[in-house]
Design a protein around this motif. Structure first.
Motif, PDB file in Angstrom:
ATOM      1  N   MET A 189       0.831  -1.202   0.000  1.00 35.79           N
ATOM      2  CA  MET A 189       0.000   0.000   0.000  1.00 35.79           C
ATOM      3  C   MET A 189       0.869   1.256   0.000  1.00 35.79           C
ATOM      4  N   VAL A 190       1.913   1.266   0.834  1.00 32.45           N
ATOM      5  CA  VAL A 190       2.797   2.429   0.897  1.00 32.45           C
ATOM      6  C   VAL A 190       3.497   2.655  -0.435  1.00 32.45           C
ATOM      7  N   LEU A 191       3.940   1.587  -1.082  1.00 32.84           N
ATOM      8  CA  LEU A 191       4.605   1.724  -2.376  1.00 32.84           C
ATOM      9  C   LEU A 191       3.648   2.279  -3.431  1.00 32.84           C
ATOM     10  N   PHE A 192       2.435   1.732  -3.483  1.00 27.97           N
ATOM     11  CA  PHE A 192       1.466   2.239  -4.452  1.00 27.97           C
ATOM     12  C   PHE A 192       1.047   3.672  -4.118  1.00 27.97           C
ATOM     13  N   LEU A 193       0.975   3.987  -2.857  1.00 28.10           N
ATOM     14  CA  LEU A 193       0.622   5.346  -2.456  1.00 28.10           C
ATOM     15  C   LEU A 193       1.683   6.338  -2.925  1.00 28.10           C
ATOM     16  N   ALA A 194       2.941   5.963  -2.802  1.00 25.94           N
ATOM     17  CA  ALA A 194       4.016   6.817  -3.309  1.00 25.94           C
ATOM     18  C   ALA A 194       3.929   6.960  -4.824  1.00 25.94           C
ATOM     19  N   GLY A 195       3.596   5.861  -5.514  1.00 29.70           N
ATOM     20  CA  GLY A 195       3.434   5.946  -6.963  1.00 29.70           C
ATOM     21  C   GLY A 195       2.276   6.827  -7.370  1.00 29.70           C
ATOM     22  N   LEU A 196       1.156   6.741  -6.653  1.00 26.78           N
ATOM     23  CA  LEU A 196      -0.003   7.574  -6.966  1.00 26.78           C
ATOM     24  C   LEU A 196       0.303   9.055  -6.761  1.00 26.78           C
ATOM     25  N   PRO A 214     -14.438   8.126 -13.859  1.00 25.68           N
ATOM     26  CA  PRO A 214     -13.397   7.692 -12.909  1.00 25.68           C
ATOM     27  C   PRO A 214     -12.745   6.371 -13.296  1.00 25.68           C
ATOM     28  N   TRP A 215     -13.555   5.425 -13.795  1.00 21.84           N
ATOM     29  CA  TRP A 215     -12.976   4.155 -14.218  1.00 21.84           C
ATOM     30  C   TRP A 215     -12.058   4.350 -15.418  1.00 21.84           C
ATOM     31  N   GLN A 216     -12.412   5.177 -16.378  1.00 19.17           N
ATOM     32  CA  GLN A 216     -11.558   5.429 -17.531  1.00 19.17           C
ATOM     33  C   GLN A 216     -10.264   6.120 -17.121  1.00 19.17           C
ATOM     34  N   ARG A 217     -10.354   7.046 -16.167  1.00 18.20           N
ATOM     35  CA  ARG A 217      -9.135   7.704 -15.697  1.00 18.20           C
ATOM     36  C   ARG A 217      -8.210   6.711 -15.008  1.00 18.20           C
ATOM     37  N   PHE A 218      -8.807   5.794 -14.232  1.00 14.11           N
ATOM     38  CA  PHE A 218      -7.985   4.793 -13.570  1.00 14.11           C
ATOM     39  C   PHE A 218      -7.348   3.841 -14.580  1.00 14.11           C
ATOM     40  N   TRP A 219      -8.126   3.361 -15.530  1.00 13.68           N
ATOM     41  CA  TRP A 219      -7.652   2.347 -16.472  1.00 13.68           C
ATOM     42  C   TRP A 219      -6.691   2.918 -17.511  1.00 13.68           C
ATOM     43  N   ARG A 220      -6.946   4.173 -17.940  1.00 12.37           N
ATOM     44  CA  ARG A 220      -6.154   4.751 -19.017  1.00 12.37           C
ATOM     45  C   ARG A 220      -4.993   5.606 -18.530  1.00 12.37           C
ATOM     46  N   ILE A 221      -5.063   6.108 -17.302  1.00 10.43           N
ATOM     47  CA  ILE A 221      -4.031   7.025 -16.811  1.00 10.43           C
ATOM     48  C   ILE A 221      -3.306   6.440 -15.601  1.00 10.43           C
ATOM     49  N   THR A 222      -4.068   6.164 -14.539  1.00 10.99           N
ATOM     50  CA  THR A 222      -3.438   5.754 -13.282  1.00 10.99           C
ATOM     51  C   THR A 222      -2.690   4.430 -13.418  1.00 10.99           C
ATOM     52  N   LEU A 223      -3.358   3.418 -13.944  1.00  7.03           N
ATOM     53  CA  LEU A 223      -2.750   2.092 -14.012  1.00  7.03           C
ATOM     54  C   LEU A 223      -1.521   2.055 -14.918  1.00  7.03           C
TER      55      LEU A 223
END
Length: 309
Positions: A189-196, A214-223
């Motif tokens: 969680m800490v590692l992903f939090l730093a990445g986010l 929100p799902w498109q932003r997560f799938w196309r940008i965040t991930l």
């Protein structure tokens, strides 16, 4: 007009009386650098490379003291040993489950605690505490919690009118997987939090203006932008899963019926119960090769999916 030139900057040369001492100064800098590196080289040589060389040498020997040359006998025996095949299968299932679970749960928690929630710092610290606790303490804690007679978990089920479970007998592998995830998801969680928090916010703002959900932003940008973090988490989780030992040793003892006989626990029994150090060394070196292969595959596949921003 003066013509601009591009290229690497030229090293500034010493002029005047100092130019005579330039070679000796460079040699002095190099010797000073190596003098500071010698302790690190000695540490890695004694604590890392020397044990690996010793294990490789012992893997070709047999006998209680691993002093009788046996050639490739230990390796041939390893590929024919049903108990080794069972322990590797158990370890592979354990490693795959803990890796996938750590990535999915850790990312979900990071996305949740990255929101402006009240008390999120407290929740982050609470989730990280199990990872900072030693495996021995975690194992003893959960062995007592899961005890079929005196464990608090079965007592809670009885209070709720639900049937009790013999967790370490009916679902032993799933139980130690769950305990391992409880212990490690805080770290992921800490590692992903730093990445986010390292993703530029203007990307999400631009996607929101363009009407992305929100799902498109997560799938196309965040991930995609979390690909380097995901790669690091997956590599470390696979290595940790293949080298797991304390969960089987403390919680289940490898049982019942070798259902939780993790590979390192099996190597431990071969070395210190059967006193067959040559065979145990061969098993250890085979695991080292497997870890290297998995790591190389993960790095090659993961780097293809990295997104530069």
């Amino acid at each position: 007009m003066r013509q601009l030139t591009t290229g690497p900057p030229r090293r500034r040369r010493l002029r005047g009386p100092l130019a005579v001492f330039a070679p000796s100064l460079n040699r002095r800098y190099v010797l000073t650098a190596y003098a500071f590196l010698i302790p690190a080289f000695a540490f890695f040589g004694l604590m890392f490379y020397l044990p690996i060389a010793n294990i490789i040498t012992n893997s070709f020997n047999t006998g209680p003291q691993a002093n009788q040359f046996a050639g490739l006998e230990n390796y041939t025996r390893a590929f024919e040993d049903a108990s080794v095949q069972n322990s590797f299968t158990v370890t592979f299932i354990f490693g795959a489950a803990t890796t996938i679970g750590a990535i999915v749960i850790g990312l979900a928690l990071a996305l949740l605690l990255n929101q402006p929630l009240r008390g999120r710092v407290v929740f982050r610290a609470a989730l990280l505490v199990p990872y900072l606790t030693s495996v021995a303490i975690v194992g003893l804690l959960w062995r007592n919690i899961l005890d079929p007679q005196l464990g608090i978990l079965n007592r809670l089920l009885m209070d709720l009118g639900l049937p009790t479970q013999s967790w370490l007998n009916t679902h032993p592998l799933a139980t130690i997987i769950a305990v391992t995830l409880w212990m490690t998801v805080g770290y992921t969680m800490v590692l992903f939090l730093a990445g986010l928090q390292g993703i530029p916010e203007q990307y999400h703002e631009a996607a929101t203006v363009d009407g992305a959900s929100p799902w498109q932003r997560f799938w196309r940008i965040t991930l995609p932008l979390l690909a380097p973090t995901t790669l690091f988490v997956s590599v470390m989780a696979v290595i940790s899963g293949l080298q797991a030992f304390g969960q089987a040793y403390i919680i289940t003892g490898g049982g019942p019926a070798n259902a939780t006989d993790l590979y390192i626990f099996h190597v431990f029994n071969v070395a210190f119960t059967s006193r067959d150090f040559g065979y145990a060394s061969a098993l250890s070196f085979l695991l080292f090769i497997v870890i290297v292969i998995f790591t190389v595959i993960q790095l090659r596949v993961g780097r293809r999916n990295e997104v530069q921003y």
